[in-house]
Design a protein around this motif. Structure first.
Motif, PDB file in Angstrom:
ATOM      1  N   ALA A  68      -8.657 -20.716 -58.609  1.00  0.00           N
ATOM      2  CA  ALA A  68      -7.651 -20.257 -59.567  1.00  0.00           C
ATOM      3  C   ALA A  68      -6.675 -19.269 -58.914  1.00  0.00           C
ATOM      4  CB  ALA A  68      -8.336 -19.597 -60.755  1.00  0.00           C
ATOM      5  N   LYS A  69      -7.212 -18.363 -58.142  1.00  0.00           N
ATOM      6  CA  LYS A  69      -6.363 -17.383 -57.458  1.00  0.00           C
ATOM      7  C   LYS A  69      -5.340 -18.078 -56.558  1.00  0.00           C
ATOM      8  CE  LYS A  69      -8.927 -14.495 -55.188  1.00  0.00           C
ATOM      9  NZ  LYS A  69      -9.722 -13.413 -54.579  1.00  0.00           N
ATOM     10  N   ALA A  70      -5.754 -19.175 -55.968  1.00  0.00           N
ATOM     11  CA  ALA A  70      -4.880 -19.895 -55.059  1.00  0.00           C
ATOM     12  C   ALA A  70      -3.777 -20.667 -55.791  1.00  0.00           C
ATOM     13  CB  ALA A  70      -5.706 -20.846 -54.199  1.00  0.00           C
ATOM     14  N   ILE A  71      -4.152 -21.262 -56.919  1.00  0.00           N
ATOM     15  CA  ILE A  71      -3.202 -22.149 -57.611  1.00  0.00           C
ATOM     16  C   ILE A  71      -2.246 -21.409 -58.549  1.00  0.00           C
ATOM     17  CG2 ILE A  71      -2.972 -24.261 -58.974  1.00  0.00           C
ATOM     18  CD1 ILE A  71      -6.014 -24.738 -58.377  1.00  0.00           C
ATOM     19  N   LEU A  72      -2.785 -20.458 -59.345  1.00  0.00           N
ATOM     20  CA  LEU A  72      -2.015 -19.884 -60.455  1.00  0.00           C
ATOM     21  C   LEU A  72      -0.625 -19.320 -60.077  1.00  0.00           C
ATOM     22  CD1 LEU A  72      -4.674 -18.226 -62.833  1.00  0.00           C
ATOM     23  CD2 LEU A  72      -3.219 -20.210 -63.308  1.00  0.00           C
ATOM     24  N   PRO A  73      -0.535 -18.508 -59.052  1.00  0.00           N
ATOM     25  CA  PRO A  73       0.780 -17.926 -58.765  1.00  0.00           C
ATOM     26  C   PRO A  73       1.890 -18.987 -58.554  1.00  0.00           C
ATOM     27  CG  PRO A  73      -0.912 -16.796 -57.511  1.00  0.00           C
ATOM     28  CD  PRO A  73      -1.547 -18.007 -58.119  1.00  0.00           C
ATOM     29  N   GLN A  74       1.527 -20.122 -57.926  1.00  0.00           N
ATOM     30  CA  GLN A  74       2.545 -21.158 -57.726  1.00  0.00           C
ATOM     31  C   GLN A  74       2.793 -21.957 -58.995  1.00  0.00           C
ATOM     32  OE1 GLN A  74      -0.043 -21.547 -54.797  1.00  0.00           O
ATOM     33  NE2 GLN A  74       1.116 -19.732 -54.206  1.00  0.00           N
ATOM     34  N   ALA A  75       1.725 -22.160 -59.787  1.00  0.00           N
ATOM     35  CA  ALA A  75       1.860 -23.031 -60.966  1.00  0.00           C
ATOM     36  C   ALA A  75       2.716 -22.403 -62.056  1.00  0.00           C
ATOM     37  CB  ALA A  75       0.468 -23.335 -61.517  1.00  0.00           C
ATOM     38  N   LYS A  76       2.777 -21.060 -62.119  1.00  0.00           N
ATOM     39  CA  LYS A  76       3.570 -20.328 -63.112  1.00  0.00           C
ATOM     40  C   LYS A  76       3.365 -20.877 -64.529  1.00  0.00           C
ATOM     41  CE  LYS A  76       7.229 -18.655 -60.074  1.00  0.00           C
ATOM     42  NZ  LYS A  76       6.512 -17.462 -59.763  1.00  0.00           N
ATOM     43  N   PRO A  77       2.142 -20.799 -65.050  1.00  0.00           N
ATOM     44  CA  PRO A  77       1.912 -21.320 -66.403  1.00  0.00           C
ATOM     45  C   PRO A  77       2.434 -20.365 -67.474  1.00  0.00           C
ATOM     46  CG  PRO A  77      -0.066 -20.353 -65.516  1.00  0.00           C
ATOM     47  CD  PRO A  77       0.954 -20.211 -64.440  1.00  0.00           C
ATOM     48  N   ASP A  78       2.774 -20.914 -68.655  1.00  0.00           N
ATOM     49  CA  ASP A  78       3.118 -20.074 -69.813  1.00  0.00           C
ATOM     50  C   ASP A  78       1.828 -19.616 -70.501  1.00  0.00           C
ATOM     51  OD1 ASP A  78       5.934 -20.462 -69.617  1.00  0.00           O
ATOM     52  OD2 ASP A  78       5.556 -22.541 -70.316  1.00  0.00           O
ATOM     53  N   ILE A  79       0.892 -20.518 -70.544  1.00  0.00           N
ATOM     54  CA  ILE A  79      -0.389 -20.213 -71.224  1.00  0.00           C
ATOM     55  C   ILE A  79      -1.542 -20.558 -70.268  1.00  0.00           C
ATOM     56  CG2 ILE A  79      -1.912 -20.848 -73.147  1.00  0.00           C
ATOM     57  CD1 ILE A  79       0.723 -21.671 -74.671  1.00  0.00           C
ATOM     58  N   VAL A  80      -2.509 -19.618 -70.197  1.00  0.00           N
ATOM     59  CA  VAL A  80      -3.715 -19.908 -69.404  1.00  0.00           C
ATOM     60  C   VAL A  80      -4.922 -19.992 -70.346  1.00  0.00           C
ATOM     61  CG1 VAL A  80      -5.299 -19.045 -67.612  1.00  0.00           C
ATOM     62  CG2 VAL A  80      -2.815 -18.819 -67.325  1.00  0.00           C
ATOM     63  N   LEU A  81      -5.611 -21.128 -70.282  1.00  0.00           N
ATOM     64  CA  LEU A  81      -6.883 -21.267 -71.008  1.00  0.00           C
ATOM     65  C   LEU A  81      -7.983 -20.893 -70.011  1.00  0.00           C
ATOM     66  CD1 LEU A  81      -6.093 -24.720 -72.662  1.00  0.00           C
ATOM     67  CD2 LEU A  81      -6.295 -22.544 -73.874  1.00  0.00           C
ATOM     68  N   LEU A  82      -8.655 -19.764 -70.289  1.00  0.00           N
ATOM     69  CA  LEU A  82      -9.565 -19.211 -69.279  1.00  0.00           C
ATOM     70  C   LEU A  82     -11.004 -19.082 -69.790  1.00  0.00           C
ATOM     71  CD1 LEU A  82     -10.039 -17.746 -66.539  1.00  0.00           C
ATOM     72  CD2 LEU A  82      -9.322 -15.631 -67.677  1.00  0.00           C
ATOM     73  N   ASP A  83     -11.904 -19.691 -69.068  1.00  0.00           N
ATOM     74  CA  ASP A  83     -13.337 -19.581 -69.419  1.00  0.00           C
ATOM     75  C   ASP A  83     -13.875 -18.227 -68.945  1.00  0.00           C
ATOM     76  OD1 ASP A  83     -15.891 -20.090 -70.217  1.00  0.00           O
ATOM     77  OD2 ASP A  83     -16.269 -21.741 -68.825  1.00  0.00           O
ATOM     78  N   ILE A  84     -14.772 -17.633 -69.707  1.00  0.00           N
ATOM     79  CA  ILE A  84     -15.381 -16.350 -69.297  1.00  0.00           C
ATOM     80  C   ILE A  84     -16.332 -16.586 -68.121  1.00  0.00           C
ATOM     81  CG2 ILE A  84     -16.881 -14.445 -70.047  1.00  0.00           C
ATOM     82  CD1 ILE A  84     -14.107 -14.430 -71.320  1.00  0.00           C
ATOM     83  N   GLU A  85     -17.079 -17.690 -68.187  1.00  0.00           N
ATOM     84  CA  GLU A  85     -18.049 -17.961 -67.119  1.00  0.00           C
ATOM     85  C   GLU A  85     -17.453 -18.947 -66.111  1.00  0.00           C
ATOM     86  OE1 GLU A  85     -18.893 -18.633 -70.432  1.00  0.00           O
ATOM     87  OE2 GLU A  85     -20.000 -16.813 -70.868  1.00  0.00           O
ATOM     88  N   LEU A  86     -17.241 -18.464 -64.900  1.00  0.00           N
ATOM     89  CA  LEU A  86     -16.757 -19.345 -63.835  1.00  0.00           C
ATOM     90  C   LEU A  86     -17.850 -19.481 -62.786  1.00  0.00           C
ATOM     91  CD1 LEU A  86     -13.105 -17.965 -63.512  1.00  0.00           C
ATOM     92  CD2 LEU A  86     -13.875 -20.021 -64.733  1.00  0.00           C
ATOM     93  N   GLU A  87     -17.675 -20.462 -61.882  1.00  0.00           N
ATOM     94  CA  GLU A  87     -18.728 -20.721 -60.891  1.00  0.00           C
ATOM     95  C   GLU A  87     -19.062 -19.477 -60.069  1.00  0.00           C
ATOM     96  OE1 GLU A  87     -17.616 -24.039 -58.466  1.00  0.00           O
ATOM     97  OE2 GLU A  87     -17.955 -25.467 -60.094  1.00  0.00           O
ATOM     98  N   ASP A  88     -18.014 -18.723 -59.687  1.00  0.00           N
ATOM     99  CA  ASP A  88     -18.229 -17.611 -58.764  1.00  0.00           C
ATOM    100  C   ASP A  88     -17.906 -16.248 -59.389  1.00  0.00           C
ATOM    101  OD1 ASP A  88     -15.622 -18.277 -58.992  1.00  0.00           O
ATOM    102  OD2 ASP A  88     -15.175 -18.325 -56.853  1.00  0.00           O
ATOM    103  N   GLY A  89     -18.009 -16.153 -60.710  1.00  0.00           N
ATOM    104  CA  GLY A  89     -17.787 -14.855 -61.340  1.00  0.00           C
ATOM    105  C   GLY A  89     -17.228 -15.011 -62.738  1.00  0.00           C
TER     106      GLY A  89
END
Lengths: 240, 562
Positions: A40-61
């Motif tokens: 997510a850290k790698a993709i988000l800045p380039q993707a520039k989303p208006d809305i992020v649907l974010l899970d509380i539990e991720l694989e690595d934190g």
């Protein structure tokens, strides 16, 4: 067109969300998908989303830790969780939108619609995330049709039922919230509030006396006590 | 419990019959009843009578007898005032009963007691009444007695004529009914009264009558001999006097009455002095002194005995008091001991109950925890999302069967969690359901295999439910899910007679690379607690190690299954 990013470690959730969004909206573009903080850290800045649907539990934190690591929070957030009681309480405290798994299409639509209309406030969001991470509930956020109220719990005198709504009475103002008294009772019971009556809940810290069938608050206001609850309340107040 | 009841009943029955047997009301004859009233000593008898009177109600006759006997005992103790009171009670009872014989007898005794107290008028009334009744019922013996008593009272009034008339009448009756001993006594009495009235000739005659009669019936009574002897002494007929007194002495020596012997020697001595036979006088003096000595010794002995008796009585009483004290002391100690024991017992029972309750509660909590680990809400909602996803695949049959399988899994969980043991086959069926639901969630990210050793019949062996599941969940969630390539999960079950070995092997990322460890540790903790409750030491053989051949984890545990 609005841009949506889906950060969830469950592939099934990502698939379901994509399919639902495609059905519900014609102007929705899925610009990013990730299962971990790392991706997510790698993709988000380039993707520039208006809305992020974010899970509380991720694989690595956790989702919160991802937010802390992002340089910019220039998007609206909708949290997703399968079962995380603490996170759910935090969302309620801060009037944040969240979705529960399995996803309810109407809840998704509601959340997306609201997010589209709202204005993002990065500073507020960062403060909220910090509070949630520190498990601090010193403040409650109440959204009314025209305003967002950030209320310190110490300022609340009492809450009063108003039909399906509830009035929050502070030292300076009275706010009519679009949630019922039970909703606030669930939230505030652990924060030192007592339901004294079918229609009243008071801030224990501001009680000065019990007189006849009423509780006297620091500003000399008298709040009724139902006779059934008298003993219980006296015991509760005697605790400190 | 029933037995105890029976025994109790028997005891009660026994007591009842026993008590009944000892009830005085059942004693039939007057003699038995009086024997029942009496105790070792007179004083004890009175106490006994009082307590008996207090505790029982009797017929008039028995009440009368009771007070009659008490009066007699009091009379013996010379407590005549109390005796009179008791006799009067007896009299009331006998009068109610109209028992003439006992009315007369009681009146006689009343008369005697009154006479003893010198209430001669009253005594006279009672005895006259007794006399009239004795006459009425033709009790000759009683009549004679009454007449004697009247004679005695008349003598007290110094009315010798009247006195002699009464005693003579008595003697007449005694002669009639052949009461020789009493007759002899009456003759002696008549002699004595005549002697007192100064009629020595007639007195001598009656004394002689008494002496002859005594001789006839071999009655050892020296009284008329002495009386007659003294008459001769007063008439200075010393030889006659001495001969009679020596006869009397013989009798008294035989009977061993020292005081009378002394008196006899006294008279003999005086007679010898008056007779101027000094040799005899010296002899009598020595004899008298020796008798006196013996008398003093015996009196002293008696006194010592009396003191001894009193001492014994006091010590006995003291001992009794001490015993009583000891008894109370012992009772106290016993009570304290019993109390302590009871308390201890109750405490232990309560403790046992508490520990049992605690254990129960622990089990319950554990059950809940097991349920929570099994029915991990995170798993449930994600699994539901996986099923939700299949709906978009437009394959209703597939979606429905997934949903059913999931429902079955939940049902199995709820069903098994309360059970101590289930069949291995049932447990493995639930495990397969679980693994396949997880496979759906992760789109066949891993393959799995369950290998059971040939000798094991899963439809026969029973195991505690869902012991394997937490380790399978761990392998999937934390080992296989983060793994990029397709993984494998292997469950091997082998046995060596009753000891079963369970192995859960995955080729996931391995325990050292996993993100969160707390969940896993929590699950292991619960697992171990469950095994420790079986008290077979199985929890000690649990191990979780890294796979040395490839990446991944191996969990091994052993169960002792019968």
């Amino acid at each position: 067109m609005f841009r949506v990013a889906i950060i969830d470690d469950e592939k099934n959730v990502r698939i379901v969300l994509k399919k639902l969004l495609n059905i519900l909206y014609t102007n929705c573009e899925i610009v990013a998908e990730a299962a971990s903080i790392k991706d997510a850290k790698a993709i988000l800045p380039q993707a520039k989303p208006d809305i992020v649907l974010l899970d509380i539990e991720l694989e690595d934190g956790s989702g919160f830790s991802l937010l802390k690591q992002l340089p910019n929070l220039d998007f609206k957030l909708i949290f997703i969780t399968a079962f995380n009681q603490y996170a759910i309480k935090a969302f309620k405290f801060n009037a944040l939108d969240y979705l529960l798994k399995p996803i309810d299409p109407s809840e998704l639509q509601n959340a997306i619609d609201k997010a589209q209309k709202s204005v993002s406030n990065e500073n507020e969001l960062r403060k909220l995330i910090a509070d949630i991470e520190n498990k601090k509930n010193s403040q409650i956020v109440i959204k009314t049709t025209n305003k967002i109220h950030y209320i310190n719990l110490v300022d609340i005198l009492y809450c009063q039922a108003e039909g399906a709504y509830a009035k929050i009475i502070t030292k300076t103002e009275t706010i009519l919230a679009s949630k019922n008294l039970k909703y606030f009772q669930d939230l505030l019971e652990d924060e030192g509030f007592i339901r004294t009556h079918q229609s009243y809940m008071v801030n224990k810290k501001l009680v000065t006396a019990i007189k006849n069938d009423t509780i006297i608050l620091s500003n000399a206001l008298a709040i009724p006590i139902s006779s059934r609850k008298m003993a219980e309340i006296k015991a509760l107040l005697a605790e400190d | 419990m029933k037995q105890i009841n029976y025994i109790g009943l028997l005891i009660i029955l026994f007591c009842f019959t026993y008590c009944k047997n000892s009830t005085p009301e059942n004693i039939q004859s007057d003699e038995d009843f009086i024997a029942f009233l009496n105790d070792e000593t007179l004083i004890k008898s009175i106490k006994r009578i009082d307590s008996i009177a207090k505790l029982n109600t009797y017929s008039n006759h028995k009440t009368g007898l009771l007070y009659f006997e008490k009066g007699q005992i009091l009379g013996h103790l010379e407590k005549d005032i109390e005796a009179i009171a008791s006799f009067k009670k007896a009299l009331v009872a006998f009068e109610k009963e109209s028992n003439k014989k006992y009315i007369a007898k009681t009146n006689m005794l009343l008369g005697d007691s009154e006479a003893f107290l010198s209430n001669n008028e009253k005594a006279l009334q009672h005895i006259e009444k007794a006399l009239s009744i004795f006459k009425d019922i033709e009790d000759k013996k009683g009549e004679a007695k009454a007449l004697n008593s009247l004679g005695h009272i008349a003598f007290q009034y110094e009315n010798y004529k009247k006195s002699i008339a009464y005693v003579k009448k008595a003697a007449e009756i005694q002669l009639q009914i052949d009461e020789k001993e009493e007759l002899s006594a009456s003759y002696n009495n008549i002699g004595y009264i005549l002697e007192q009235s100064g009629d020595l000739i007639n007195a001598s005659e009656y004394y002689q009558k008494a002496i002859d009669l005594n001789k006839n019936i071999n009655r050892l009574n020296s009284s008329p001999l002495r009386n007659l002897g003294y008459v001769f002494f007063m008439q200075n007929q010393f030889k006659k006097c001495d001969s009679l007194y020596l006869k009397a002495l013989k009798i008294e020596e035989e009977a061993g009455r020292l005081s009378i012997q002394k008196e006899i020697y006294g008279v003999l001595l005086e007679s010898a002095i008056k007779n101027k036979s000094f040799d005899a006088a010296t002899l009598y003096i020595t004899k008298r002194d020796s008798i006196n000595e013996r008398l003093v010794t015996s009196e002293n002995k008696e006194k010592i005995k009396l003191i001894e008796d009193q001492y014994n009585l006091i010590t006995k009483e003291k001992e009794l008091i001490q015993a009583k004290k000891n008894n109370t002391k012992n009772k106290l100690i016993f009570t304290i001991l019993a109390g302590t024991l009871l308390f201890l017992g109750l405490f232990l029972i309560q403790k046992h109950r508490n520990s049992k309750l605690k254990l129960e509660q622990e089990k319950l909590v554990l059950e809940q925890k097991v349920l929570r680990t099994q029915m991990n809400p995170h798993f449930i909602f994600n699994a539901l999302t996986a099923i939700q996803k299949t709906i978009f695949d437009n394959d209703p049959i597939k979606s429905t069967s997934y949903l059913s399988r999931f429902a079955k899994l939940i049902r199995q969980n709820f069903e098994f969690v309360n059970k101590k043991e289930i069949l291995l086959s049932e447990d493995l069926d639930a495990l397969k359901n679980y693994i396949e639901t997880q496979q759906l969630r992760f789109s066949n990210k891993f393959d799995y295999a369950i290998n059971i050793h040939d000798g094991i019949d899963p439809t026969f062996v029973k195991i505690p439910p869902m012991l394997l599941q937490p380790f399978v969940e761990n392998a999937i969630e934390h080992g296989l899910k983060p793994k990029t390539e397709k993984g494998t999960l292997e469950i091997n079950i082998t046995n060596n007679s009753n000891v079963f070995c369970f192995k859960i092997i995955d080729d996931g990322i391995g325990i050292n690379n996993q993100e969160s460890k707390t969940n896993r540790e929590h699950a292991i903790d619960i697992f171990k607690k469950r095994l420790s409750l079986r008290k077979l030491g199985e929890e000690k053989q649990f191990s979780m190690t890294s796979n040395k051949v490839k990446t991944g984890t191996i969990v091994t545990f052993y169960l002792n299954l019968s």
